[in-house]
Design a protein around this motif. Structure first.
Motif, PDB file in Angstrom:
ATOM      1  N   HIS A  23       9.831  14.048  54.351  1.00 47.20           N
ATOM      2  CA  HIS A  23       8.639  14.892  54.289  1.00 47.20           C
ATOM      3  C   HIS A  23       8.689  15.872  55.456  1.00 47.20           C
ATOM      4  N   HIS A  24       8.436  17.133  55.188  1.00 50.49           N
ATOM      5  CA  HIS A  24       8.524  18.223  56.177  1.00 50.49           C
ATOM      6  C   HIS A  24       9.960  18.444  56.648  1.00 50.49           C
ATOM      7  N   HIS A  27      14.199  20.798  52.968  1.00 51.14           N
ATOM      8  CA  HIS A  27      13.849  21.139  51.586  1.00 51.14           C
ATOM      9  C   HIS A  27      12.433  21.706  51.520  1.00 51.14           C
ATOM     10  N   ASP A  28      11.489  21.056  52.166  1.00 53.07           N
ATOM     11  CA  ASP A  28      10.109  21.550  52.197  1.00 53.07           C
ATOM     12  C   ASP A  28      10.030  22.895  52.916  1.00 53.07           C
ATOM     13  N   ARG A  31      11.244  25.615  50.542  1.00 52.74           N
ATOM     14  CA  ARG A  31      10.264  25.828  49.475  1.00 52.74           C
ATOM     15  C   ARG A  31       9.063  26.613  49.984  1.00 52.74           C
TER      16      ARG A  31
END
Length: 94
Positions: A23-24, A27-28, A31
């Motif tokens: 998370h974070h 990839h994030d 995006r």
């Protein structure tokens, strides 16, 4: 000493996992960056449209030429003793 090295290796592997897949993570980040760029482009287009609308409003406030132009263009209105001629584009039949 081996236990300490194993602990450091596990810590490094965990941090790398979090960086790439967590998370974070990256990839994030990618995006969200794409989303921000898309919104910035939309905002730029909307600002251009707003400037055109403001110019239209000012033109309509200042004089009757703008009102007359809109009436002729959008409503097809004509003045008394005036002939309206509409030229349509030639259709191509195949």
């Amino acid at each position: 000493m081996r236990l300490f090295q194993l602990a450091l290796f596990c810590l490094c592997a965990y941090i790398q996992y979090k960086l790439w897949f967590g998370h974070h993570g990256l990839h994030d980040y990618r995006r969200i960056t794409e989303t921000v760029n898309t919104h910035q482009q939309m905002n730029t287009e909307l600002l251009k449209r707003n400037k055109l609308l403001k110019a239209d409003i000012e033109d309509l406030k200042l004089g009757l030429e703008g009102v007359e132009e809109r009436a002729r263009h959008e409503l097809g209105m004509i003045k008394p003793n005036e002939t309206f001629i509409r030229v349509l584009p030639k259709k191509h039949y195949e």
